[in-house]
Write an enzyme that holds these catalytic residues in place. Structure first.
Site, PDB file in Angstrom:
ATOM      1  N   HIS A   1      -0.054   0.598  -3.647  1.00 13.07           N
ATOM      2  CA  HIS A   1       1.114   1.434  -3.369  1.00 13.07           C
ATOM      3  C   HIS A   1       1.512   2.193  -4.623  1.00 13.07           C
ATOM      4  O   HIS A   1       2.681   2.485  -4.833  1.00 13.07           O
ATOM      5  CB  HIS A   1       2.294   0.592  -2.864  1.00 13.07           C
ATOM      6  CG  HIS A   1       1.991  -0.149  -1.594  1.00 13.07           C
ATOM      7  ND1 HIS A   1       1.472  -1.407  -1.571  1.00 13.07           N
ATOM      8  CD2 HIS A   1       2.116   0.230  -0.298  1.00 13.07           C
ATOM      9  CE1 HIS A   1       1.299  -1.807  -0.321  1.00 13.07           C
ATOM     10  NE2 HIS A   1       1.671  -0.828   0.482  1.00 13.07           N
TER      11      HIS A   1
ATOM     12  N   GLU B   1      -6.055   6.933   9.369  1.00 12.62           N
ATOM     13  CA  GLU B   1      -5.930   8.084   8.477  1.00 12.62           C
ATOM     14  C   GLU B   1      -6.988   9.150   8.747  1.00 12.62           C
ATOM     15  O   GLU B   1      -6.718  10.341   8.682  1.00 12.62           O
ATOM     16  CB  GLU B   1      -5.990   7.636   7.011  1.00 12.62           C
ATOM     17  CG  GLU B   1      -4.733   6.902   6.535  1.00 12.62           C
ATOM     18  CD  GLU B   1      -4.632   5.482   7.052  1.00 12.62           C
ATOM     19  OE1 GLU B   1      -5.631   4.944   7.561  1.00 12.62           O
ATOM     20  OE2 GLU B   1      -3.530   4.894   6.956  1.00 12.62           O
TER      21      GLU B   1
END
Lengths: 384, 440
Positions: free
Chosen positions: A188, A118
């Site tokens: 999530h 990321e």
């Protein structure tokens, strides 16, 4: 990151994809009802309220939220030859299907996979933007944006300022799926907007449905400041609207009054807007209370004026978000409104938010700021 | 988790209809056909894993970490400035070499004066470039002026070579009204749009993946440009360095990673920074062309950068140059390196193996530079630096309005409000704020 688990969840939810052999492996005993208890977790905690069909932007077509995102990206790639889209697994269409078909249409140098990293994705995106091209980076889940925190907060947000406007990365937009999904657990489900709201130099935007998503995303891409665009992933398939096919923009840093009312102002963004709309109806029906519902849309820089104007009128403010209450963005709104509207307030400002815990898997129905918690908060404010 | 991944990966393949799965089926078919025809011979089996091309072995053996070790150090001159192998002599003109020398020594002079000025409290902070002048000038000279530079913070010589005027160096260090960065950053955080030198930021290694992104965008422009990214061996330990190396290789970017391995990250020596053979040894792991050069040999740096630049653009691939050098100065004005290294060690590099003296030997041997030239150049360069230094010191600081601009491209309502509130406050409490020192 640990996205593999989520891919499984997402794919599992897609009836079109069969996993070979899976059907014969799982044999239930006759005593086990086909309506299992765990299925209930899929029941949404909100009722989706579609936006009216927009008339001002030309022909529309039926799209869900991920398709409206694809449509915005498609418009951008078509009109801006410098635009590139990249991230983990975006080439084949993305784990949430937001980039389906774009690689084949525009070429693999414009829609491509990056290594799984990321900080690399955001750093790379900054560099693309610094060189003058349009960078649209995807972080696979907002929960996995933290390795890129330094690149966002120390680099993207400060590029223009620290160089005296010699260099900037205003052409960078970071997209990331965001918020609860019913079964996403700790990693999530997160709503990390407040972390970025403390960072001058970036814009943070969250849409409530397909029409808003496309217009706001195109605004983020066009905006000459680095933007983070959080997409409520629970709405990717659940939210369906008539969305204009052509490009259009919806202004950033402008809240939208979705429903006018006189007794209480309710502020939210993303999925929570749909909870608020339902609560507004409940409050009207059960309590005779008239609610004004406002979608903040842009978290940073946020529209103080629209919120304060409403609170001056109603005298009460309820703010609700899924993220933990302490240090959440509701705290900032509350503080500002208290300063600006102190004498107009009829009751303390109320925040209905997530608890100060990690996002809990099986306890999600208890964790989220659902309609009953919001309803109760309204009752208390009216009776204060 | 593993199982889950496999299952969903399989599903993804099916969904996308990738050719790869057909290929796998084909291989399976071939293998079973072979099985039917002849007795099974395991030596004929080849690994089919998608992640590596390799052979099977039947002996348990770990790869030694020194499989890459002792990467040689490329040099053109010996320590006395003699060209070792004439085929490697870049054969630069006298004018070019004199320019190298003058830029290296001017940088040295500027460093001395600004270092002193910090010691006297005239500027807040400084970082010298002592000992690393060869890496700056050699690499800068090998690039095209249009190539984009991402620096770390100790590359002032690159900017000087490109023609950044002394006035602007001083303006930045003094954060005065002429500073292109509008007085917002600590000293040595230079930047120049005109000279394609991206403004320095303090966080280490963040520039590495950014340089990759710029190189990718530049590759798509097809404009015969490259990107160079400087960093130290300490910064190479950051996650961003890994990200940048891996992205540049997989995304095939015309980029030169230029590592100044100067022996120390503040106080941390290289043997506490990494195991393995320095930074160049990492190149093969990323599938990247790599070389190690003598950073105190300006011609070696020049040759390596020039060839890396040529091939990076021609072949769209990254190159890693590890320039071995030595940080003769302290890390910064906030550091005293005598606490962690010996004076003898520093003296060796200062007296025996300095990039400036090596180039001077080369020039002297060709009668390009005399003692008189040296004396008059030293005097002249000192005078030039002192003049701009005094001008910079007298200059007002930037208008405080600039505190609020450039956060966003546009002024936002809340920033306008905060700005107005600051002005009201400063009007009320003028005597407590240094308003006279600032531009109006």
């Amino acid at each position: 990151m640990m996205a593999a688990a989520a891919r499984f969840l997402i794919r599992g939810a897609n009836p079109k994809l069969s996993i070979s052999g899976g059907g014969t492996l799982l044999k239930l005993s006759p005593s086990c009802s086909s309506r299992t208890k765990t299925q209930r977790r899929h029941a949404a905690h909100f009722t989706y309220h579609p936006d009216p069909v927009p008339t001002q932007y030309g022909p529309t077509t039926k799209m869900n939220l991920f398709q409206s995102v694809t449509s915005a990206l498609d418009n951008t790639l078509a009109s801006d030859p410098t635009a590139v889209i990249f991230g983990e697994d975006v080439a084949f269409g993305g784990v949430f299907r937001c980039t389906v078909g774009l690689r084949d249409k525009y070429g693999k140098d414009r829609v491509f996979n990056t290594p799984l990293c990321e900080q690399g994705i955001v750093g790379f995106g900054i560099g693309v933007a610094v060189a003058g091209a349009t960078a649209i980076a995807e972080i696979q889940f907002a929960d996995y944006i933290y390795p890129a925190f330094d690149q966002i907060v120390n680099e993207a947000a400060k590029y223009r300022y620290r160089s005296g406007n010699l260099f900037d990365c205003g052409n960078l937009t970071i997209r990331a799926p965001w918020g609860c999904v019913g079964h996403g657990s700790l990693y999530h489900s997160q709503s990390p907007e407040a972390f970025f709201a403390h960072c001058p130099g970036i814009k943070v935007v969250i849409p409530r449905g397909p029409v808003q998503a496309k217009g706001l995303l195109l605004s983020c891409i066009a905006d000459q400041n680095p933007c983070i665009f959080f997409e409520p992933k629970i709405l990717y398939r659940a939210a369906v609207e008539q969305v204009p096919v052509e490009s259009y923009t919806i202004p950033l840093s402008q809240a939208e009054v979705l429903q006018e009312g006189s007794d209480i102002t309710m502020v939210a963004w993303g999925t929570q807007i749909h909870v608020m709309r339902e609560v507004a109806n409940m409050a009207q029906e059960k309590l005779g209370v008239s609610c004004e519902v406002i979608d903040l849309q842009t978290i940073l820089p946020w529209d103080v004026e629209t919120i304060c104007k409403s609170v001056v009128k109603t005298g009460r403010l309820l703010i609700s978000h899924e993220a933990p209450i302490t240090g959440g963005f509701a705290a900032e709104i509350s503080s500002t409104v208290q300063e600006e509207c102190f004498l107009n307030l009829e009751a303390p400002i109320s925040r209905v938010c997530g608890y100060d815990t990690p996002f809990p898997h099986i306890f999600e129905p208890f964790y989220i700021p659902d309609k009953w918690k919001c309803f109760e908060a309204i009752k208390k404010m009216i009776n204060y | 988790m593993n199982n889950m991944y496999r299952v969903c990966f399989h599903a993804a393949r099916q969904a996308a209809g990738l050719k790869a799965s057909r290929l796998l089926q084909h291989r399976a078919f071939r293998a079973s056909a072979m099985h039917r025809q002849q007795p099974f011979d395991s030596s004929l089996e080849k690994p089919q894993f998608p992640g590596a091309s390799a052979e099977f072995v039947d002996q348990l053996e770990f790869i030694q970490p020194n499989v890459i070790s002792g990467i040689p150090v490329y040099r053109v001159m010996d320590r006395q400035g003699n060209i070792i192998n004439p085929s490697q002599d870049p054969e630069l003109s006298k004018e070019t070499v004199l320019n190298f020398y003058q830029k290296m020594t001017l940088l040295n002079t500027m460093d001395r004066i600004l270092y002193e000025s910090q010691r006297q409290g005239r500027i807040s902070f400084y970082m010298t470039n002592y000992g690393e002048e060869g890496t700056h000038i050699g690499s800068a000279a090998a690039l095209d002026p249009s190539d984009l530079v991402f620096g770390q913070y100790r590359e002032a010589g690159v900017l000087m070579y490109r023609g950044f005027p002394l006035d602007l160096f001083m303006a930045q260090c003094y954060a005065n009204a002429d500073d292109l960065g509008k007085g917002r950053q600590m000293p040595v955080h230079y930047g120049s749009k005109d000279l394609n030198f991206v403004t320095i930021s303090s966080p280490l290694a963040t520039q590495i993946p950014q340089a990759v992104g710029s190189a990718y965008a530049i590759k798509r422009e097809n404009a015969n440009r490259a990107v160079i990214c400087y960093f130290g061996e300490g910064a190479a330990s950051e996650g961003d360095a890994h990200a940048g190396f891996n992205f540049s290789a997989t995304l095939e970017c015309p980029l030169i990673f230029f590592c100044r391995n100067n022996g120390y990250a503040i106080s941390t020596p290289t043997n506490e920074q990494y195991r393995g053979d320095g930074i160049a040894a990492r190149g093969p792991g990323y599938g990247m062309m790599s070389i190690r050069v003598d950073g105190n040999d300006v011609f070696a740096v020049y040759n390596a950068t020039k060839e890396a630049r040529r091939r990076a653009v021609a072949e769209n691939q990254p190159f890693l140059i590890e320039a071995m050098t030595y940080r003769i100065g302290h890390h910064s004005t906030s550091d005293d390196s005598s606490a962690y290294r010996s004076v003898d060690e520093v003296n060796y590099w200062d007296k025996q193996d300095h990039p400036i003296s090596r180039l001077r030997h080369y020039m002297t041997a060709r009668n390009w530079w005399s003692e008189d030239d040296e004396r008059s150049w030293r005097k002249q360069s000192r005078k030039m630096v002192m003049e701009v230094f005094e001008r910079a010191e007298r200059r007002l600081k930037p208008n405080p309005e600039l505190l609020f601009t450039d956060v966003y491209q546009e002024m936002t309502p809340n920033l306008n409000k905060q700005r107005e509130s600051l002005w009201r406050h400063v009007q009320q409490y003028k005597e407590h704020y240094p308003v006279d020192l600032y531009d109006k």
